[in-house]
Design a protein around this motif. Sequence first.
Motif: not given
Length: 146
Positions: A73, A90, A97
Amino acid sequence: MAMTTATTSKHNVGKARINLVTMNTYLMPGWFARGDCESCVRQDVRAQGIGEMIRSVGADIVTLQEVWGSNTNTLENALGPYHPLEHHASRGGTFIDTVYRYWSGSGGLFVAIKESERIQMIHEFHEQFAFSMTKSGKGIAGVLIK
């Protein structure tokens, strides 16, 4: 790296230039990273720096290896106008993840494209090799653009 491809149409013949960036990122969760390497331990700083570097060179397509879920992210936020392929996006945080990337058989691949009037994604795909020798699920990711 720039790649030039020939394009043709009914009215003109020309060349289109596509800028591609590829990199082995070593973005893996801390519990797998080498402790003696500061940039390996500071994955948030590493992901931010990778994203900023990619934006600064103005690539059209980004293909990254060894994106195992750590700070995906952060990487996406740093990439700004680049949009990861759905399979590579993400899911919210490093733990989620990492589990998703393993479960989905991503092989640590991450592909993003900067769509514009010049480049538009038509199709994306990901295929895991049938006989991957590692538990990481090696495979191939691709994108068809126009």
